[in-house]
Each structure stands twice: as structure tokens, then as C-alpha cells.
Design an enzyme around this catalytic site. Structure first.
Site, PDB file in Angstrom:
ATOM      1  N   SER A  19      28.811  27.997  57.527  1.00 44.65           N
ATOM      2  CA  SER A  19      28.630  29.345  56.960  1.00 44.65           C
ATOM      3  C   SER A  19      29.428  30.376  57.758  1.00 44.65           C
ATOM      4  O   SER A  19      30.085  31.260  57.183  1.00 44.65           O
ATOM      5  CB  SER A  19      27.149  29.737  56.992  1.00 44.65           C
ATOM      6  N   ASP A 311      19.279  23.368  53.594  1.00 43.09           N
ATOM      7  CA  ASP A 311      20.282  22.292  53.614  1.00 43.09           C
ATOM      8  C   ASP A 311      19.788  21.040  54.344  1.00 43.09           C
ATOM      9  O   ASP A 311      20.421  19.988  54.271  1.00 43.09           O
ATOM     10  CB  ASP A 311      21.579  22.792  54.266  1.00 43.09           C
ATOM     11  N   ARG A 342      19.449  17.571  44.579  1.00 47.08           N
ATOM     12  CA  ARG A 342      19.014  16.903  45.811  1.00 47.08           C
ATOM     13  C   ARG A 342      17.565  16.445  45.766  1.00 47.08           C
ATOM     14  O   ARG A 342      17.153  15.647  46.619  1.00 47.08           O
ATOM     15  CB  ARG A 342      19.264  17.807  47.021  1.00 47.08           C
ATOM     16  N   ARG A 384      25.550  15.846  52.393  1.00 49.38           N
ATOM     17  CA  ARG A 384      24.288  15.862  53.161  1.00 49.38           C
ATOM     18  C   ARG A 384      23.434  14.632  52.860  1.00 49.38           C
ATOM     19  O   ARG A 384      22.688  14.159  53.711  1.00 49.38           O
ATOM     20  CB  ARG A 384      23.517  17.155  52.911  1.00 49.38           C
TER      21      ARG A 384
HETATM   22  C1  S3P Z   1      25.153  29.224  52.408  1.00 55.49           C
HETATM   23  C2  S3P Z   1      23.964  29.546  51.813  1.00 55.49           C
HETATM   24  C3  S3P Z   1      23.047  28.571  51.238  1.00 55.49           C
HETATM   25  C4  S3P Z   1      23.337  27.160  51.756  1.00 55.49           C
HETATM   26  C5  S3P Z   1      24.801  26.848  51.712  1.00 55.49           C
HETATM   27  C6  S3P Z   1      25.587  27.827  52.564  1.00 55.49           C
HETATM   28  C7  S3P Z   1      26.015  30.308  52.923  1.00 55.49           C
HETATM   29  O1  S3P Z   1      23.184  28.558  49.838  1.00 55.49           O
HETATM   30  O2  S3P Z   1      22.611  26.212  51.015  1.00 55.49           O
HETATM   31  O3  S3P Z   1      25.032  25.540  52.203  1.00 55.49           O
HETATM   32  O4  S3P Z   1      26.938  30.032  53.715  1.00 55.49           O
HETATM   33  O5  S3P Z   1      25.774  31.475  52.571  1.00 55.49           O
HETATM   34  P1  S3P Z   1      22.384  29.623  48.888  1.00 55.49           P
HETATM   35  O6  S3P Z   1      22.693  30.945  49.382  1.00 55.49           O
HETATM   36  O7  S3P Z   1      22.939  29.421  47.514  1.00 55.49           O
HETATM   37  O8  S3P Z   1      20.945  29.241  49.000  1.00 55.49           O
END
Ligand code: S3P
Length: 424
Positions: A19, A311, A342, A384
């Protein structure tokens, strides 16, 4: 407790947070001046973000251990002459759609089969409310064309917590110079807000809302990307399952919007200690020491905690197969629209191997029987899933094959090498 022969030991520095790596590239591109980035995650998803930014006219160099990006400023992106290919990466598609919309550009977003099935109306709604326009596929996914405009202000309530949606809106507003408020039921990961604040942008944050003031510029970054807690989680899970040894996971991001899996593992009975906590570029980083406790027990995870371990839920389901009693996860319907469904994928795989698991509409129940698992896991190309079952495959007594080991390249290309190293 599983087979008494398994021992994990040593130290591991997992790759940079996914992220934060996406955001580092986007923020450096939009900053005034030259930014330095160290320790970025070199994975397929992050390469997708780099590729889209290049198509928008930013000089992104090769993603080496350390590099510099000369930002084009919040209004300096140029119209892309090609499709914006986001590969498998939802974060690339949703965050960069905000950037394109707020920059007043037009861009056609495409992705692989998995990404093309994922819902994009969740960003279309707020961006259209701000003044952008979309040509959206009938099924509400990619390909989609984003028509940017001079976006206006909104006060947007998202009914589902999502850092991708929140960040999309904040980035659109930053590029357009507009003021926005984003509200969500429980706070999703807050890397965007932290990075904005750490680089001179005024944001106001509380548990329910983020307010970004209009007309602001982003200062350059000097950023070392911390280790990814979602990658570290696999090894924390392994150390908790192994009857012997302990593992030290160095330099991991321990932002409290990301540590739900560690908390769950602690509640299940694992021994977890955070050492050497430091704050760097607005993010808390620590070394995590994990060892098995006196045996794991099941845990209940409810809606409020879900964003902090979204995640890691496939991994939690896998660990739960070896914990006494029932593990119940609810309020996690979002799992159905990740890289794969998932909920179905992890339950089907566990059951096919011989574990006791069942689906709920918005989660799952796993009853720990410490089974000897045998069979081939169908990952649906989901990184994952491959890694979660890779951890179970490392437990002596299990005979598990993974149908697609390469898909880990999305977030953790050297996963199998690291797994060999700590179990050698
Ligand atoms: C992320 C937010 C999450 C996460 C993804 C990365 C991000 O998704 O599941 O792997 O970097 O902002 P959502 O915001 O759709 O829940």
C-alpha cells in the site's frame, strides 16, 4: 499443535509495504520537486502503478532499491496515449482513477481477468458526484474510461470501509484543488492521510472522517518504505504454528490500522512482542518477535476489526485449522470482491484438503482439528491464497501442492525463498 519436528528460526526482513509503495510512487509523481524513495516493493502490482504513471507523463525510473522521482506537481500530468494497464492491482486502478479524474484528463483503465471482474462503481459514484464522468462496462468493472473535469467539493459517506475508495477521493481532490470530506463506518488503513500530512498537506482526521482542505501542494518525499505487515503475517502465522523456535520480523509497518492479524494471533495464544518501535515518515515501524504459545485456540473476528486484517483473513482461516475450537469471521463480505472470492476460495481449498470449514454469507467458520492435509490447492491466481496455503504446506505431516506458485509475484516475489530460509 502440529508436528513436533517443525522449527522456525532466525530473522527476516520482508519486502516493502504494498500500500505504501503504490502511494510513494503516486505522491512522488504529484509532488513539487524531487523525491527519494528507498525499499519500495518490487512486485507486479507496484510495477502496474509505475507503468500507469509513466503513461501519464511522469519520469519513473527502474524500481531499484533506491531512486529519485522528479514530480510534475498536482497539475502536471499529461494525457495518456495508451490504455492504463493496472494488471492485477485494484489499488492501482482505484487510486489512479482518482488522479486521472482530478487532473481533468481522460484515461481508459484495463486490467487482467481478475481485476476486470472487481467492482468499480464504488469509485464512479463519488467521482461523478464531484463532476467526473465514466464510460463504465455493464458489469461495473474494467475496462472503464474516466473523463476528468474541474472537480468540485463533496462530503461523501462510504457505507463500506475502503482505503482504496477513500484514497481515490482524496487524490482526486488533491489534483483538482477541491476540498472533500470522506466518512466510513470504521477507519480503513490510513497511509494516504499519513503521507499527505507528512508531506505538508493539511488534513483533518478522526475515527469517522477525513477532511482534506482545498488548493494544497504536496512537498517532496524522502521515504524509506517499511516492511509489509500483510507479508510478515505469513511468517508470524508460521511461527505461531511451529511447536519450536521463534522468528524476528524486522522493520515491519505496525500502523494500528494494519495490525489486526497480530492481535488475533495473540488472542489465539501466540506469543508476540513489538520491539524497537520508531516513527518514520508518519508511520510506526517495529521488529516483531513471534513464537508459539502453549497451543492456539480459536478466535472470533467481527465487523469492526475487519479493515485491520482484511488481507490476512485467508491466512487466519488456514491457521485456524490448527487451533483448538471454532474460529468465526463475520462482517467480511468484502472478501468476495478481492483478487478472488476469498470466502469461497479459502473454504473450498481447506475442505478439499481435509479441514473442517464452512462459508457464511459474509465470512467463514473453521473448526480446528489439526488435520493432516492432503491435496492440491486451487488458488484462482490469488497471491494471498498461494502464500496462506504455502504456510500450511511447510508444516510436516501435510502434503499440499499449490496450483500456481508464481502468482506470489503480485505482492511478494521472493516468498518461497524466504519460506525455505526460515524453515531450513
Ligand atoms: C488497499 C486497501 C484494501 C486492501 C488492499 C490494499 C490499499 O482494499 O485490501 O489490498 O492499498 O488501499 P479496500 O480498500 O478495497 O478494502
Amino acid at each position: 499443535m502440529t508436528d513436533s519436528r517443525l522449527r522456525v528460526s532466525g530473522e527476516l526482513r520482508v519486502p516493502g509495504d504494498k500500500s505504501i509503495s503504490h502511494r510513494a510512487l503516486i505522491f512522488a509523481a504529484l509532488a513539487d520537486g524531487s523525491s527519494r524513495v528507498r525499499g519500495i516493493l518490487q512486485s507486479a502490482d507496484v510495477h502496474s502503478t509505475a507503468g500507469v504513471l509513466r503513461a501519464l507523463g511522469v519520469g519513473i525510473p527502474a524500481l531499484d532499491e533506491e531512486f529519485e522521482i522528479v514530480g510534475v506537481g498536482p497539475h502536471g500530468l499529461t494525457a495518456p496515449g495508451v490504455d492504463l494497464d493496472c494488471g492485477n492491482s485494484g489499488t492501482s486502478a482505484r487510486l489512479l482513477a482518482g488522479v486521472v479524474a482530478g487532473s481533468g484528463l481522460e484515461g481508459r483503465f484495463v486490467g487482467d481477468g481478475s481485476l476486470s471482474r472487481r467492482p468499480m462503481r464504488r469509485i464512479q459514484r463519488p467521482l461523478e458526484e464531484m463532476g467526473a464522468r465514466f464510460d463504465m462496462s455493464e458489469h461495473g468493472g474494467l475496462p472503464m474510461v474516466v473523463h476528468g473535469a474541474a472537480l468540485g467539493t463533496i462530503d461523501y459517506r462510504n457505507e463500506t470501509s475502503s482505503a482504496q475508495v477513500k484514497s481515490c477521493i482524496l487524490l482526486a481532490a488533491l489534483c483538482a484543488g477541491a476540498e472533500v470530506t470522506v466518512r466510513e463506518p470504521t477507519r480503513s488503513r490510513d497511509h494516504t492521510e499519513r503521507m499527505l500530512a507528512a508531506h505538508g498537506v493539511e488534513v483533518w482526521v478522526n475515527d469517522e472522517a477525513v477532511l482534506l482542505f482545498g488548493g494544497q501542494h504536496l512537498g517532496p518525499l524522502d521515504l524509506a518504505v517499511p516492511g509489509d505487515p500483510s507479508s510478515a503475517a505469513f511468517f508470524a502465522g508460521l511461527a505461531a504454528l511451529a511447536p519450536r523456535g521463534e522468528l524476528l520480523l524486522r522493520g515491519v509497518c505496525v500502523n494500528e490500522t494494519r495490525t489486526g492479524f497480530l492481535a488475533a494471533l495473540g488472542e489465539m495464544g501466540a506469543s508476540i512482542a513489538l520491539e524497537n518501535r520508531v516513527l518514520s515518515s508518519g508511520e510506526w515501524i517495529a521488529d516483531i518477535r513471534v513464537a508459539a504459545g502453549a497451543g492456539l485456540r480459536g478466535v472470533e473476528i467481527v465487523a469492526e476489526a475487519i479493515p485491520t486484517l482484511i488481507d490476512e483473513l485467508p491466512l487466519l482461516a488456514c491457521v485456524a485449522a490448527f487451533a483448538d475450537g471454532e474460529t468465526r469471521v463475520t462482517g467480511a463480505g468484502e472478501l468476495r470482491v478481492k483478487e478472488s472470492d476469498r470466502i469461497t476460495a479459502v473454504v473450498d481449498a481447506l475442505v478439499s484438503l481435509g479441514a473442517d470449514a464452512r462459508e457464511l454469507p459474509d465470512g467463514f467458520v473453521v473448526t480446528g482439528t489439526s488435520p493432516r492435509l492432503r491435496g492440491t490447492v486451487v488458488t484462482h491466481g490469488d497471491h494471498r491464497l498461494a502464500m496462506a496455503f504455502g504456510i500450511l504446506a511447510a508444516l510436516p505431516g501435510n502434503e499440499i501442492a499449490i496450483d500456481d506458485r508464481e502468482c506470489v509475484s503480485v505482492s511478494y516475489p521472493r516468498f518461497w525463498t524466504d519460506l525455505r530460509a526460515v524453515t531450513a
